[in-house]
Scaffold this motif. Structure first.
Motif, PDB file in Angstrom:
ATOM      1  N   SER A  10       0.811  -1.224   0.000  1.00  0.00           N
ATOM      2  CA  SER A  10       0.000   0.000   0.000  1.00  0.00           C
ATOM      3  C   SER A  10       0.842   1.270   0.000  1.00  0.00           C
ATOM      4  O   SER A  10       0.344   2.335  -0.353  1.00  0.00           O
ATOM      5  N   CYS A  11       2.110   1.179   0.358  1.00  0.00           N
ATOM      6  CA  CYS A  11       2.971   2.368   0.383  1.00  0.00           C
ATOM      7  C   CYS A  11       3.544   2.715  -0.990  1.00  0.00           C
ATOM      8  O   CYS A  11       4.282   3.688  -1.128  1.00  0.00           O
ATOM      9  N   LEU A  12       3.201   1.919  -2.004  1.00  0.00           N
ATOM     10  CA  LEU A  12       3.651   2.199  -3.374  1.00  0.00           C
ATOM     11  C   LEU A  12       2.447   2.542  -4.242  1.00  0.00           C
ATOM     12  O   LEU A  12       1.356   2.004  -4.031  1.00  0.00           O
ATOM     13  N   PRO A  13       2.633   3.415  -5.220  1.00  0.00           N
ATOM     14  CA  PRO A  13       1.506   3.848  -6.055  1.00  0.00           C
ATOM     15  C   PRO A  13       1.055   2.756  -7.025  1.00  0.00           C
ATOM     16  O   PRO A  13       1.680   2.542  -8.068  1.00  0.00           O
ATOM     17  N   ALA A  14      -0.034   2.066  -6.687  1.00  0.00           N
ATOM     18  CA  ALA A  14      -0.527   0.970  -7.524  1.00  0.00           C
ATOM     19  C   ALA A  14      -0.826   1.442  -8.941  1.00  0.00           C
ATOM     20  O   ALA A  14      -0.580   0.704  -9.905  1.00  0.00           O
ATOM     21  N   HIS A  15      -1.313   2.664  -9.093  1.00  0.00           N
ATOM     22  CA  HIS A  15      -1.684   3.148 -10.427  1.00  0.00           C
ATOM     23  C   HIS A  15      -0.486   3.228 -11.364  1.00  0.00           C
ATOM     24  O   HIS A  15      -0.630   3.033 -12.565  1.00  0.00           O
ATOM     25  N   ALA A  21       1.704  -1.813 -16.794  1.00  0.00           N
ATOM     26  CA  ALA A  21       1.609  -3.274 -16.914  1.00  0.00           C
ATOM     27  C   ALA A  21       2.780  -4.009 -16.265  1.00  0.00           C
ATOM     28  O   ALA A  21       3.421  -4.858 -16.887  1.00  0.00           O
ATOM     29  N   TYR A  22       3.069  -3.665 -15.008  1.00  0.00           N
ATOM     30  CA  TYR A  22       4.073  -4.426 -14.281  1.00  0.00           C
ATOM     31  C   TYR A  22       3.652  -4.594 -12.828  1.00  0.00           C
ATOM     32  O   TYR A  22       2.698  -3.970 -12.368  1.00  0.00           O
ATOM     33  N   SER A  23       4.353  -5.452 -12.123  1.00  0.00           N
ATOM     34  CA  SER A  23       4.133  -5.689 -10.696  1.00  0.00           C
ATOM     35  C   SER A  23       5.357  -5.213  -9.940  1.00  0.00           C
ATOM     36  O   SER A  23       6.484  -5.352 -10.418  1.00  0.00           O
ATOM     37  N   TYR A  24       5.147  -4.677  -8.757  1.00  0.00           N
ATOM     38  CA  TYR A  24       6.294  -4.314  -7.921  1.00  0.00           C
ATOM     39  C   TYR A  24       7.040  -5.559  -7.487  1.00  0.00           C
ATOM     40  O   TYR A  24       8.261  -5.562  -7.392  1.00  0.00           O
ATOM     41  N   VAL A  34      11.633  -8.776  -7.380  1.00  0.00           N
ATOM     42  CA  VAL A  34      11.242  -7.397  -7.102  1.00  0.00           C
ATOM     43  C   VAL A  34      11.680  -6.513  -8.260  1.00  0.00           C
ATOM     44  O   VAL A  34      12.860  -6.500  -8.633  1.00  0.00           O
ATOM     45  N   SER A  35      10.716  -5.786  -8.817  1.00  0.00           N
ATOM     46  CA  SER A  35      11.019  -4.832  -9.890  1.00  0.00           C
ATOM     47  C   SER A  35      11.991  -3.775  -9.386  1.00  0.00           C
ATOM     48  O   SER A  35      12.153  -3.583  -8.177  1.00  0.00           O
ATOM     49  N   GLY A  36      12.582  -3.063 -10.315  1.00  0.00           N
ATOM     50  CA  GLY A  36      13.445  -1.961  -9.934  1.00  0.00           C
ATOM     51  C   GLY A  36      12.670  -0.943  -9.119  1.00  0.00           C
ATOM     52  O   GLY A  36      11.693  -0.377  -9.599  1.00  0.00           O
ATOM     53  N   MET A  37      13.079  -0.772  -7.873  1.00  0.00           N
ATOM     54  CA  MET A  37      12.431   0.192  -6.991  1.00  0.00           C
ATOM     55  C   MET A  37      13.072   1.554  -7.189  1.00  0.00           C
ATOM     56  O   MET A  37      14.304   1.679  -7.244  1.00  0.00           O
ATOM     57  N   VAL A  38      12.229   2.564  -7.316  1.00  0.00           N
ATOM     58  CA  VAL A  38      12.690   3.942  -7.438  1.00  0.00           C
ATOM     59  C   VAL A  38      12.108   4.743  -6.282  1.00  0.00           C
ATOM     60  O   VAL A  38      11.388   4.214  -5.440  1.00  0.00           O
ATOM     61  N   ALA A  39      12.394   6.026  -6.243  1.00  0.00           N
ATOM     62  CA  ALA A  39      12.020   6.874  -5.106  1.00  0.00           C
ATOM     63  C   ALA A  39      10.595   7.409  -5.241  1.00  0.00           C
ATOM     64  O   ALA A  39      10.354   8.616  -5.226  1.00  0.00           O
TER      65      ALA A  39
END
Length: 133
Positions: A10-15, A21-24, A34-39
């Motif tokens: 929930s702390c990441l923007p689902a939209h 078209a990807y998953s975190y 885990v996808s590339g996490m950004v800020a």
């Protein structure tokens, strides 16, 4: 539970993930990709624009959130790939990384210097973790 499960804390923007078209994270059995996490902040805004330490901290917070949502901890991370917009950021990102990976067996690390998908991003980190099923 299905073999493959989409992980969206929930702390990441689902939209953002939905629109592109990807998953975190994808939990496949006991392996979490885990996808590339950004800020990103939860609303999709950027955290720490122009500040590598603030961005790296947000990136590792986001990475940790995906792993925790999948039922793991950062101790479960076995491999990371870090993308930097500049080699000059390596030292600062390494210092932040040490605050998150404190276990006896730190994950592997590959670092790539390359342009980011958005000019605001200075660092991106992807990972693979093993979690208990």
């Amino acid at each position: 539970m299905p073999r493959r499960q989409r992980i969206v804390p929930s702390c990441l923007p689902a939209h953002v993930a939905d629109n592109n078209a990807y998953s975190y994270g994808v939990l496949d059995g006991d392996t979490l990709h885990v996808s590339g996490m950004v800020a990103f902040a939860p609303d999709g805004s950027y955290v720490g624009e122009g500040n590598i330490t603030a961005q790296a901290t947000q990136v590792f917070d986001n990475l940790q959130a995906v792993v925790v949502e999948a039922g793991g901890t950062l101790e479960d991370v076995v491999s990371t790939t870090t993308y930097l917009a500049s080699a000059d950021y390596a030292g600062a990102v390494g210092e932040v990384r040490k605050k998150y990976f404190t276990g006896d067996v730190p994950p592997t690390s590959t670092v790539v210097v390359a342009p980011m998908a958005r000019e605001q991003f200075m660092v991106e980190v992807s990972a693979i973790a093993r979690t208990a099923e």
